[in-house]
Scaffold this active site. Structure first.
Site, PDB file in Angstrom:
ATOM      1  N   GLY A  69       0.801  -1.229   0.000  1.00  0.00           N
ATOM      2  CA  GLY A  69       0.000   0.000   0.000  1.00  0.00           C
ATOM      3  C   GLY A  69       0.826   1.267   0.000  1.00  0.00           C
ATOM      4  O   GLY A  69       0.428   2.288  -0.561  1.00  0.00           O
ATOM      5  N   ASN A  70       2.044   1.192   0.611  1.00  0.00           N
ATOM      6  CA  ASN A  70       2.882   2.390   0.682  1.00  0.00           C
ATOM      7  C   ASN A  70       3.421   2.806  -0.678  1.00  0.00           C
ATOM      8  O   ASN A  70       3.949   3.906  -0.836  1.00  0.00           O
ATOM      9  CB  ASN A  70       4.044   2.189   1.666  1.00  0.00           C
ATOM     10  N   LYS A 110     -13.270  -9.089   7.897  1.00  0.00           N
ATOM     11  CA  LYS A 110     -12.447  -8.041   7.289  1.00  0.00           C
ATOM     12  C   LYS A 110     -13.088  -6.670   7.502  1.00  0.00           C
ATOM     13  O   LYS A 110     -14.123  -6.363   6.918  1.00  0.00           O
ATOM     14  CB  LYS A 110     -12.295  -8.313   5.794  1.00  0.00           C
ATOM     15  N   LYS A 169      -5.099  -9.413  -1.065  1.00  0.00           N
ATOM     16  CA  LYS A 169      -4.364  -9.170  -2.317  1.00  0.00           C
ATOM     17  C   LYS A 169      -3.095 -10.015  -2.411  1.00  0.00           C
ATOM     18  O   LYS A 169      -2.672 -10.354  -3.514  1.00  0.00           O
ATOM     19  CB  LYS A 169      -4.084  -7.688  -2.512  1.00  0.00           C
ATOM     20  N   LYS A 217       1.840 -12.117   3.908  1.00  0.00           N
ATOM     21  CA  LYS A 217       2.876 -12.048   2.870  1.00  0.00           C
ATOM     22  C   LYS A 217       3.735 -13.305   2.902  1.00  0.00           C
ATOM     23  O   LYS A 217       4.040 -13.901   1.858  1.00  0.00           O
ATOM     24  CB  LYS A 217       3.729 -10.789   3.057  1.00  0.00           C
TER      25      LYS A 217
END
Length: 312
Positions: free
Chosen positions: A12-13, A129, A213, A275
């Site tokens: 996101g960054n 979520k 994602k 991740k």
């Protein structure tokens, strides 16, 4: 590093910092493109995925604020598609301009991607979520009375709407994405985890859900037969004993080692853990494949020297 087919999952960054304006996000992606272009200059095929959490949250707020009989708010699957389209446009524009600077003749295409999920996925009966703004308990109960939405208290910060986060089963536009990659194009796909759809009587139907994602990116990487899956985050390496005196960066590690670290709760849920799990799944489902966890800024160092967390 010999020529590889690489899926890169942007954190996101890479898109949004503190300024949520379109102009600021476009500028962030211009900076992002200047790093990603190193992979193309090195001769690799590149497929880019990205998150959309803050963007879809902001768009949800805008829809709630403007909701009326004449201008009704859009459902979540449509908001995911809208942010996938806007971020895809910004990214393909930034990448195209960066390629032009480097004198590289390639087209960048973004694909609004439908990701099929199982309607029987337990996530649909265990909504977890959080999305959108915080509400007081009273406001949340009013919203629940008016709609069929579910709200839950979120870590003492207020009440938020919660939706399902089902696992990706199949990527509907896989053949189209594969054709674009094989034709030499740079492709942006499965943005924000893709638009969640279920199959009913041979028809696709959007659902109120958000797909992680990292797992959608891993699914795309496996299904495309990628050689390398790079998960970009805010740090150059994954660490054990993070932020402790005996902190240790992980360089080249095996899947079994990473699984042991997961058992030791070394990776934060909702942050590094998904991740790492996505990276493990990619390696386990790819003959000779590798997964990499590193930062955007460290990408050139990884290409040149292999400086990153490499799971194999």
């Amino acid at each position: 590093m010999s020529k590889k087919k690489i899926v890169v999952a942007l954190g996101g960054n890479a898109i949004l910092s503190s300024d949520p304006s379109a102009q600021a996000q476009k500028k962030a992606l211009e900076d992002t493109a200047s790093y990603l272009v190193h992979l193309i200059k090195s001769g690799h095929e590149l497929i880019i995925t990205h998150g959309n959490g803050p963007q879809v949250g902001n768009l949800l707020l805008q829809n709630i604020a403007a909701d009326s009989e004449k201008n009704p708010a859009f459902p979540l699957d449509s908001l995911v598609a809208m942010t996938e389209g806007s971020i895809g446009y910004w990214l393909q524009n930034a990448m195209q301009n960066e390629l032009a600077k480097e004198g590289i003749d390639k087209t960048v295409a973004s694909v609004v991607t439908q990701v099929i999920v199982d309607k029987e996925d337990p996530a649909f009966s265990n909504l977890s979520k959080p999305i959108g703004p915080f509400y007081t308990e009273e406001e949340a109960k009013e919203q629940m009375a008016k709609t069929d939405a579910t709200f839950k208290e979120d870590a003492g910060r207020g009440w938020r709407k919660v939706v399902a986060s089902p696992k990706p089963v199949a990527i509907k536009e896989l053949d189209a994405i594969s054709s674009l990659v094989n034709a030499g194009h740079v492709v942006v796909a499965t943005g924000g985890g893709g638009v969640p759809v279920i199959e009913e009587d041979g028809q696709l139907k959007g659902v109120e859900a958000v797909i992680d994602k990292d797992f959608a990116s891993q699914k795309l990487a496996n299904d495309l037969g990628a050689d390398l899956f790079i998960v970009l985050t805010g740090v150059d390496y994954a660490y054990v004993n993070y932020n402790k005196p005996d902190q240790k960066k992980l360089e080249t590690v095996s899947v079994d080692e990473m699984k042991e670290y997961i058992k030791e709760n070394q990776f934060a849920p909702g942050s590094m853990l998904p991740k790492v799990e996505a990276a493990i799944q990619f390696v386990e489902n790819t003959q000779g494949g590798q997964a990499v966890i590193t930062s955007l800024e460290n990408l050139k160092a990884f290409i040149e020297d292999g400086a990153a967390t490499i799971i194999q």
